[in-house]
Design an enzyme around this catalytic site. Sequence first.
Site: not given
Ligand code: NAD
Length: 252
Positions: A144, A157
């Site tokens: 991130s 986080y």
């Molecule tokens: P999201 O919330 O749409 O997806 C998160 C995913 O993680 C989902 O598929 C969810 O089911 C899964 N997950 C969460 N807890 C879980 C558990 N206990 N067991 C199994 N699966 C689990 O969000 P996203 O933005 O797609 O996030 C994906 C990754 O990207 C994360 O690690 C997030 O921190 C990272 N991220 C996202 C952004 C952004 O801007 N969206 C920025 C930086 C990092």
Amino acid sequence: MTFSFDLTGKTAIVTGANTGLGQAIAVALAQAGASIVAVGRSSMDETERLCRDAGAKFHSVQADLSSLEPIEHIVAEATAVSGRIDILVNNAGIIRRADAIAFTEKDWDDVMNVNLKSTFFLSQAVARTMLADERGGKIINIASLLSFQGGIRIPSYTASKSGLAGLTRLLACEWAAKGINVNAIAPGYFVTNNTEALRNDPNRSSEILGRIPAGRWGDPTDLGGAAVFLASPAANYIHGIVLPVDGGWLAR
Ligand code: NAD
């Protein structure tokens, strides 16, 4: 000079692949030729359709990564259906928002368990299989901007994603000579569930948009190229990097 982005014949585990960035990464790897083993808590139907449309083999494993309990089963099932795990994308992650002064132990532990602890132990379990046949592989952690910056109101986080950057470097140092490339991608601000609260707050939303040089939030498909690159033979000499895909945010 030879290099290739082709993933034909490779199998990739992608955690949290039912939606958002995980889904986009799974589809991009599928389009590059990989078979996908999608791991997560929720239905993978949409991801399955998109991966199969790309011509890929697809298998899903139901697992809750808030504990280490499912890890052995994930690795056993992925190995059973594919023969070998070549790529692991540690994407599953959660976020909890509250002022640091009021942050609870539960919000600390829940985030650290999914984002850092399960990521480490799943990487360890998959790496054991990669080391056993000495064919190596690729591990990609989804970090991130909070791997570089402090942020506000997301203490666990930020700690987890900063820790993940360090863990990426440590694992790269231990496993590079054994043929495993461990790297991370640091997404900027993408339109997914993770950022819904920010996008619904007009002030935070316009503040964020105002400092993204690209002038827009990321679309999950913007991440696919970086994932394919780091998963491919083109990245064979890349170890321990955290690659920002952020519309220029960190350059500002
Ligand atoms: P999201 O919330 O749409 O997806 C998160 C995913 O993680 C989902 O598929 C969810 O089911 C899964 N997950 C969460 N807890 C879980 C558990 N206990 N067991 C199994 N699966 C689990 O969000 P996203 O933005 O797609 O996030 C994906 C990754 O990207 C994360 O690690 C997030 O921190 C990272 N991220 C996202 C952004 C952004 O801007 N969206 C920025 C930086 C990092």
